[in-house]
Design an enzyme around this catalytic site. Structure first.
Site, PDB file in Angstrom:
ATOM      1  N   SER A  51       1.581  -9.832  -0.367  1.00  0.00           N
ATOM      2  CA  SER A  51       1.303  -8.394  -0.312  1.00  0.00           C
ATOM      3  C   SER A  51       1.561  -7.714   1.017  1.00  0.00           C
ATOM      4  O   SER A  51       1.774  -6.498   1.054  1.00  0.00           O
ATOM      5  CB  SER A  51      -0.153  -8.151  -0.732  1.00  0.00           C
ATOM      6  OG  SER A  51      -1.018  -8.975   0.036  1.00  0.00           O
ATOM      7  N   LYS A 102       0.805  -1.224   0.000  1.00  0.00           N
ATOM      8  CA  LYS A 102       0.000   0.000   0.000  1.00  0.00           C
ATOM      9  C   LYS A 102       0.839   1.276   0.000  1.00  0.00           C
ATOM     10  O   LYS A 102       0.357   2.342  -0.398  1.00  0.00           O
ATOM     11  CB  LYS A 102      -0.923   0.007   1.212  1.00  0.00           C
ATOM     12  CG  LYS A 102      -2.041  -1.014   1.159  1.00  0.00           C
ATOM     13  CD  LYS A 102      -3.147  -0.591   0.219  1.00  0.00           C
ATOM     14  CE  LYS A 102      -4.393  -1.444   0.363  1.00  0.00           C
ATOM     15  NZ  LYS A 102      -5.486  -0.995  -0.509  1.00  0.00           N
TER      16      LYS A 102
END
Length: 321
Positions: A303, A51
């Site tokens: 991720s 992110k």
């Protein structure tokens, strides 16, 4: 005639230039237990998740006045942490709205980076209502967790990194939630390696993008507790960017269950020695469960690693939830 994509390769390449010196080029590791599988260790990013790419690109694209007034977002945790980091690095204020479903360790990590945290409701959609109010009444600038061109372009730089380390992947497995990561990575890879098969992977419990793609339009789903909590939340009924991109660019969407996610988390730990969160493990889960065949040069994006230690300890003991 097909509508043009909201984010192009040019946008992603400009984001890559903007992000130089602000993010890490994360490593790629061959999985010795899954022949042909390459693990993209994006959880080793500065804030523990991908992110940071999108949040930083969005913050660096703001005007001085917008930065001075501050930014606001709703998040399931990792985007809030990334925005807090990016805003602090740029000298701005960040407000992060979270639901009560966000794990305590992620809430504290956001506070530790100097952001103001507001806990609202039982879903990301409820947290989003506070974002809307803060924009209208406090003059803050929203930096959405996924549905914004600058955020998607920033996430797309991960696709450029994958191709730098593996120029012609056979398959790329991307954790799929609101679609910012999937849209950005798919846009980069589709433009530069059109033969690559691109698959979004999500959990069976409350997969909003998967349900929306199946319906042909954005739909609401019930947000349920899951090991892949970072993949929770809706895509927004007024979705402007990521739904159309995922519909145009993804070859397939695969769902995995909680036991499969837990098994993948244990597998990744056995290979890397690291504790990853459930959302990071969904691609490996799909391979281990046989839902996707492991072709040569299959890249799995891992991720994020912002998981509570007690949760990971339970997983290592053989508990799935």
């Amino acid at each position: 005639m097909t509508a043009p994509l909201a984010v192009t390769l040019d946008d992603i390449e400009r984001a890559a230039l903007r992000l130089r010196g602000h993010i890490r080029h994360t490593p790629m590791l061959a999985d010795p237990l899954l022949a042909g599988c390459l693990l993209k260790l994006e959880y080793r990013q500065i804030t523990g998740a991908f992110k940071l790419r999108g949040a930083t690109n969005a913050v660096l694209s703001l005007s001085p006045d917008q930065l001075a007034r501050g930014v606001v977002t709703a998040s399931t945790g990792n985007h809030g942490r990334a925005l807090a980091h990016a805003a602090r690095a740029a000298g701005g204020r960040a407000v992060v709205c979270l639901s009560h479903l966000v794990p305590d360790n992620k809430v504290q990590a956001i506070r530790d980076l100097g952001a103001e945290v507001r806990i609202i409701g039982q879903s990301q959609d409820e947290a989003m209502a506070e974002v809307t109010r803060a924009v209208a009444q406090e003059g803050l600038t929203e930096v959405p967790p996924f549905d914004h061109p600058d955020v998607v372009a920033g996430q797309g730089t991960l696709g450029l990194e994958i191709l730098a380390d593996c120029p012609a992947p056979g398959v790329v497995l991307i954790p799929l939630s609101g679609g910012g990561l999937a849209a950005g990575v798919a846009a980069a890879i589709r433009a530069l390696s059109p033969a690559t098969r691109i698959i979004g992977v999500s959990m069976e419990r409350g997969a909003a993008m998967a349900a929306s793609l199946a319906a042909g339009h954005a739909v609401e789903v019930q947000e349920l507790p899951t090991l892949a909590d970072s993949l929770g939340g809706g895509i927004g009924l007024a979705n402007r960017v990521t739904f159309a991109m995922c519909r145009a660019l993804l070859d397939d969407v695969v769902l995995v269950n909680e036991d499969e996610i837990a098994a993948a988390m244990r597998h990744i730990h056995s290979v890397t020695g690291d504790a990853v969160e459930g959302a990071a493990a969904v691609g490996v889960a799909a391979l281990l469960a046989g839902r996707v065949a492991c072709a040569p040069a299959t890249v799995c994006i891992l991720s994020g690693a912002n998981i509570a230690p007690e949760t990971f300890a339970q997983i290592m003991k053989g508990q799935s939830a």
